[in-house]
Design a protein around this motif. Structure first.
Motif, PDB file in Angstrom:
ATOM      1  N   ILE A 262       0.843  -1.206   0.000  1.00 33.81           N
ATOM      2  CA  ILE A 262       0.000   0.000   0.000  1.00 33.81           C
ATOM      3  C   ILE A 262       0.879   1.258   0.000  1.00 33.81           C
ATOM      4  O   ILE A 262       1.837   1.364   0.764  1.00 33.81           O
ATOM      5  CB  ILE A 262      -0.918   0.032   1.251  1.00 33.81           C
ATOM      6  CG1 ILE A 262      -1.740  -1.252   1.356  1.00 33.81           C
ATOM      7  CG2 ILE A 262      -1.807   1.260   1.242  1.00 33.81           C
ATOM      8  CD1 ILE A 262      -2.781  -1.433   0.285  1.00 33.81           C
ATOM      9  N   VAL A 263       0.527   2.185  -0.864  1.00 40.48           N
ATOM     10  CA  VAL A 263       1.297   3.427  -0.979  1.00 40.48           C
ATOM     11  C   VAL A 263       0.853   4.388   0.127  1.00 40.48           C
ATOM     12  O   VAL A 263      -0.260   4.908   0.098  1.00 40.48           O
ATOM     13  CB  VAL A 263       1.077   4.076  -2.362  1.00 40.48           C
ATOM     14  CG1 VAL A 263       1.832   5.392  -2.449  1.00 40.48           C
ATOM     15  CG2 VAL A 263       1.488   3.120  -3.472  1.00 40.48           C
ATOM     16  N   ARG A 264       1.738   4.594   1.106  1.00 39.49           N
ATOM     17  CA  ARG A 264       1.432   5.567   2.163  1.00 39.49           C
ATOM     18  C   ARG A 264       1.760   6.974   1.700  1.00 39.49           C
ATOM     19  O   ARG A 264       1.096   7.939   2.038  1.00 39.49           O
ATOM     20  CB  ARG A 264       2.244   5.248   3.415  1.00 39.49           C
ATOM     21  CG  ARG A 264       1.504   4.365   4.393  1.00 39.49           C
ATOM     22  CD  ARG A 264       2.117   4.437   5.777  1.00 39.49           C
ATOM     23  NE  ARG A 264       3.510   4.051   5.783  1.00 39.49           N
ATOM     24  CZ  ARG A 264       4.045   3.213   6.669  1.00 39.49           C
ATOM     25  NH1 ARG A 264       3.301   2.681   7.621  1.00 39.49           N
ATOM     26  NH2 ARG A 264       5.318   2.911   6.626  1.00 39.49           N
ATOM     27  N   ASN A 265       2.859   7.066   0.917  1.00 37.37           N
ATOM     28  CA  ASN A 265       3.297   8.367   0.434  1.00 37.37           C
ATOM     29  C   ASN A 265       4.103   8.159  -0.833  1.00 37.37           C
ATOM     30  O   ASN A 265       4.801   7.159  -0.957  1.00 37.37           O
ATOM     31  CB  ASN A 265       4.172   9.056   1.487  1.00 37.37           C
ATOM     32  CG  ASN A 265       3.621  10.418   1.842  1.00 37.37           C
ATOM     33  OD1 ASN A 265       3.293  11.194   0.940  1.00 37.37           O
ATOM     34  ND2 ASN A 265       3.518  10.703   3.125  1.00 37.37           N
ATOM     35  N   VAL A 266       4.010   9.092  -1.729  1.00 31.52           N
ATOM     36  CA  VAL A 266       4.773   8.973  -2.977  1.00 31.52           C
ATOM     37  C   VAL A 266       5.098  10.364  -3.503  1.00 31.52           C
ATOM     38  O   VAL A 266       4.337  11.309  -3.315  1.00 31.52           O
ATOM     39  CB  VAL A 266       3.968   8.155  -4.031  1.00 31.52           C
ATOM     40  CG1 VAL A 266       2.617   8.792  -4.324  1.00 31.52           C
ATOM     41  CG2 VAL A 266       4.762   7.978  -5.332  1.00 31.52           C
ATOM     42  N   ARG A 267       6.279  10.478  -4.118  1.00 26.77           N
ATOM     43  CA  ARG A 267       6.717  11.736  -4.734  1.00 26.77           C
ATOM     44  C   ARG A 267       7.201  11.407  -6.144  1.00 26.77           C
ATOM     45  O   ARG A 267       7.972  10.455  -6.319  1.00 26.77           O
ATOM     46  CB  ARG A 267       7.882  12.343  -3.949  1.00 26.77           C
ATOM     47  CG  ARG A 267       7.575  12.695  -2.497  1.00 26.77           C
ATOM     48  CD  ARG A 267       6.739  13.962  -2.426  1.00 26.77           C
ATOM     49  NE  ARG A 267       6.571  14.421  -1.058  1.00 26.77           N
ATOM     50  CZ  ARG A 267       5.628  13.978  -0.231  1.00 26.77           C
ATOM     51  NH1 ARG A 267       4.786  13.038  -0.621  1.00 26.77           N
ATOM     52  NH2 ARG A 267       5.534  14.478   0.982  1.00 26.77           N
ATOM     53  N   ILE A 268       6.778  12.189  -7.118  1.00 29.17           N
ATOM     54  CA  ILE A 268       7.141  11.897  -8.511  1.00 29.17           C
ATOM     55  C   ILE A 268       7.569  13.178  -9.234  1.00 29.17           C
ATOM     56  O   ILE A 268       6.823  14.166  -9.253  1.00 29.17           O
ATOM     57  CB  ILE A 268       5.952  11.272  -9.286  1.00 29.17           C
ATOM     58  CG1 ILE A 268       5.533   9.950  -8.642  1.00 29.17           C
ATOM     59  CG2 ILE A 268       6.332  11.063 -10.755  1.00 29.17           C
ATOM     60  CD1 ILE A 268       4.248   9.360  -9.223  1.00 29.17           C
ATOM     61  N   GLY A 269       8.762  13.151  -9.828  1.00 30.29           N
ATOM     62  CA  GLY A 269       9.201  14.214 -10.732  1.00 30.29           C
ATOM     63  C   GLY A 269       9.463  13.619 -12.100  1.00 30.29           C
ATOM     64  O   GLY A 269       9.915  12.475 -12.200  1.00 30.29           O
TER      65      GLY A 269
END
Lengths: 342, 194
Positions: A262-269
């Motif tokens: 499960i994705v608790r937090n994600v950052r994408i550039g």
């Protein structure tokens, strides 16, 4: 190359005062700060940048260490060379996307020369910007038009473009910075101030010759990357036309905090794709709270590229960006991560 | 027949060559803003020897070496930081001399290909390039050798792939790459890096 006056100083505020005509990225700014010189000297030889004065930042009083890692995050000295930070063990361990974005950039010689502050301010590689024998370039000469829109635009941007400019932001480090919510520290006419890295590069908005929100005379002195549970499980994936020493045609900086799948937090550039360093917030929202599967990653990638505008030779880019992001997310998911991030 | 070096032939031929190259030179001859450019006194320490020069502020380290001090070992390939032929060491780190202004590196330690051999004995990297046939035309070779020495000292010559990645800033249009990798491996073992 046109003649110029050369100024050197050991004092940061003196350098800033000397740089009161540096402008916001305009090619005809009267003054340029000289750091590593890998973009500046190149573009002065090509007669793209035409400063009457250079202010050398290479002789400033010895700055603090290149890298400091603490509980609140990472501080990078903006005058540090790319190579010094790319190989730093604590950056590699706790902020791998930052280290990789620097390792995969340019060549060893250029990484030894270029500073972090100069790196984020590097100019587009648009061939029409870099060659003044093409008259029309709104970024170089405001109001002249854009040759790339109907020209050879294979590696031009598809996100954040407008009708005046489709130049691509070429950097790698900036993509990791924007993904990880970095802040920059500036010295200048307002003294020391901080702002989000995301505010540094401004949208084209019909005036692509205005590139940054820096005040004239402002110098980037540091980068701050806040600590987070996602920074250790982060990576920078770079796709390019040859295996090394090449700009991205597509790249992704991703950082994940997972609980099981499960994705608790994600950052994408996203890099190699946009007019400025690009944060894919829609893709991030679509992943939150869900299991990270290939299907979920693809949905996120579709959300990230929903606003893409292509111009012929770069029609392939949105699909390449989607596949880049899916691969980056799945690779980050399978990364072995031990212990908590710093 | 007097002894003539290859460089003297090249220098003598330049007047002839200039006729056909005239349009290119004219294009590069950009407008000068106000009269003759001023020169600045510049101190450069090259291979341990200090030199004092009066240079136009625009002169790069590469042009200072080649045109003002006649150290012609460092080569001008692209002159835009893309090919690596001009690679030298400044304060022990490999950099591109074509993108470095001479006036900005005063009091720094500059090392060029001319400083490698000691009393006529070649540096292990020079020896290795000869032993392994690591070049054809030789134009990129001084830059390759300077870059390769730094590559080994940095600890970036652990494997073929490591060498390939960390020598990617030096282009060889003869494509002598496999033999350059072989040369670096030979020299790596001979250099006994601490």
């Amino acid at each position: 190359m046109r003649p110029f006056d050369f100024e050197q100083t050991a004092n940061l505020s003196h350098a800033s005062r000397l740089g009161r005509n540096t402008g916001q990225g305009q090619a005809d700014a009267a003054t340029q700060f000289l750091a590593g010189g890998t973009t500046l000297i190149d573009l002065m030889k090509l007669d793209v940048l035409r400063p009457k004065q250079l202010v050398d930042l290479g002789s400033l009083d010895a700055p603090a260490s290149a890298v400091e890692v603490g509980l609140r995050g990472l501080r990078l000295n903006a005058f540090a060379k790319m190579s010094a930070v790319a190989e730093d063990k604590s950056v590699l361990a706790h902020y791998p996307a930052i280290a990789q974005s620097l390792q995969l950039a340019a060549s060893p010689q250029i990484r030894n020369m270029a500073t972090l502050g100069g790196n984020v301010l590097q100019k587009t590689r648009c061939p029409y910007y870099r060659d003044p024998s093409w008259r029309a370039c709104n970024k170089r000469d405001p109001g002249t038009g854009c040759t790339a829109i109907d020209g050879f635009n294979r590696n031009h941007a598809v996100l954040g473009v407008d009708d005046t400019c489709i130049a691509q932001y070429p950097g790698d480090f900036g993509i990791a910075l924007i993904a990880l919510d970095a802040q920059i520290e500036l010295a200048g006419p307002l003294g020391l101030r901080r702002m989000p890295f995301a505010s540094l590069h401004i949208p084209a908005a019909g005036r692509p010759h205005i590139e940054t929100s820096l005040l004239s005379g402002e110098i980037i002195t540091a980068f701050y990357v806040p600590a987070g549970a996602w920074t250790a499980r982060s990576l920078y994936l770079k796709i390019r036309d040859r295996a090394s020493y090449e700009f991205a045609i597509s790249s992704a900086a991703v950082a994940l905090d997972l609980e099981g799948d499960i994705v608790r937090n994600v950052r994408i550039g996203l890099g190699g794709m946009a007019y400025r360093p690009w944060r894919a917030t829609e893709a991030e929202s679509s992943l939150l709270g869900k299991p990270l599967t290939e299907g979920a990653a693809l949905s996120a990638a579709e959300a990230a590229l929903a606003g893409a505008r292509t111009h012929g030779h770069n029609d392939y880019k949105p699909e390449l960006a989607r596949r880049t992001l899916v691969r980056a997310l799945l690779q980050a998911q399978s990364m072995p991560v031990t212990g908590a991030s710093a | 027949m007097p002894h003539i070096t290859r460089r003297e032939v090249l220098t003598g031929g330049a007047a002839l060559a200039a006729v056909s190259a005239e349009p290119l030179l004219a294009r590069q001859n950009l407008p000068v803003q106000s009269g003759a450019p001023a020169t600045l006194p510049v101190r450069l320490t090259i291979n341990g020897t200090p030199h004092r020069l009066d240079l136009d502020v625009r002169v790069t380290v590469l042009d200072a070496l080649r045109d003002h001090l006649h150290f012609t070992g460092s080569k001008k390939g692209c002159d835009q930081g893309q090919c690596g032929a001009c690679t030298i060491l400044i304060d022990g780190r490999r950099v591109l001399s074509c993108l470095t202004l001479a006036v900005s590196v005063q009091d720094k330690r500059i090392e060029t290909i001319e400083g490698l051999a000691v009393n006529g004995k070649l540096h292990p990297m020079q020896r290795a390039f000869i032993d392994q046939d690591g070049f054809q035309c030789g134009y990129c070779t001084p830059g390759q050798i300077m870059s390769a020495i730094a590559c080994v000292r940095e600890g970036h010559a652990r494997s073929d792939a490591d060498i390939q990645e960390n020598m990617s800033g030096n282009l060889c249009r003869c494509a002598a790459y496999p033999k350059i990798v072989a040369a670096i491996k030979q020299a790596r073992d001979a250099m006994q890096v601490p």
